[in-house]
Design an enzyme around this catalytic site. Sequence first.
Site, short mmCIF file in Angstrom:
data_model
loop_
_atom_site.label_atom_id
_atom_site.label_comp_id
_atom_site.label_asym_id
_atom_site.label_seq_id
_atom_site.Cartn_x
_atom_site.Cartn_y
_atom_site.Cartn_z
CB SER A 143 -15.33 14.16 -5.61
OG SER A 143 -14.58 14.68 -4.53
CE1 TYR A 156 -17.87 11.20 -1.84
CE2 TYR A 156 -15.69 12.21 -1.89
CZ TYR A 156 -17.04 12.27 -2.18
OH TYR A 156 -17.55 13.37 -2.80
#
Length: 246
Positions: A143, A156
């Site tokens: 990501s 995350y």
Amino acid sequence: MTPSTGHKVVLITGASSGIGEATAKLLAERGHHVVLGARRTERLKGLTENIQTAGGSAEYHPLDVTDAEQMRVFVDAARSRHGRVDVLVNNAGVMPLSKLEALRLDEWNRMIDVNVRGVLHGIAAALPVMQAQHHGQFVNVASIGAHQVSPTAAVYCATKYAVWAISEGLRQEVGGDIRVTTICPGVTESELAESISDPVGREEMRTYRSVAIPASSIGAAIAFAIDQPAEVDVSEIIVRPTASHA
């Protein structure tokens, strides 16, 4: 050695929606055989049928990436049926964002289990196969969060930095036979935000996702990396909206 272009056997985790689904469709259109894994088998069944109806080649298997044995069976089934595993796309992920002070331990552990252990389980299952056949490629979906941290996203981002670090370590270890690519999507249209139960995290993501690119854009980046000649290792691609400031 596997051909650098043309038909490849590509395994995709988290294939029932979002980036996984879009990647499966695009790779099948380009002549690759896709082996789809996810927990939502009804959606996998429909996706497989759609790909086959469009002239592509696909199959699916139930898969929970947090279960190392299920991952081993997923990889071994593809190898047994097709004689090889050319690519594993470690795509499955969850993103239940919240501030650390919310103390959502169950959600933290779920992110670690899916986003980190799931990738490690994929490596553990496929690496011996690729080493034995002297070729292969891992495509690990991290990501933009592997490169920057924002409020509500500490855990995350930590899991996605772990994916980046694991991928880089794997790339350095495997030598010339096996390629390793890390894909870092920016804001992308997907169902990830639906897993956010914390109201602060949900609002933060609603603002953050005001500009997003389609999942097919990430699929195109994955296809690019896969379709390079065998001697070319595309180590990392960051794909984000042109209008993104982050």
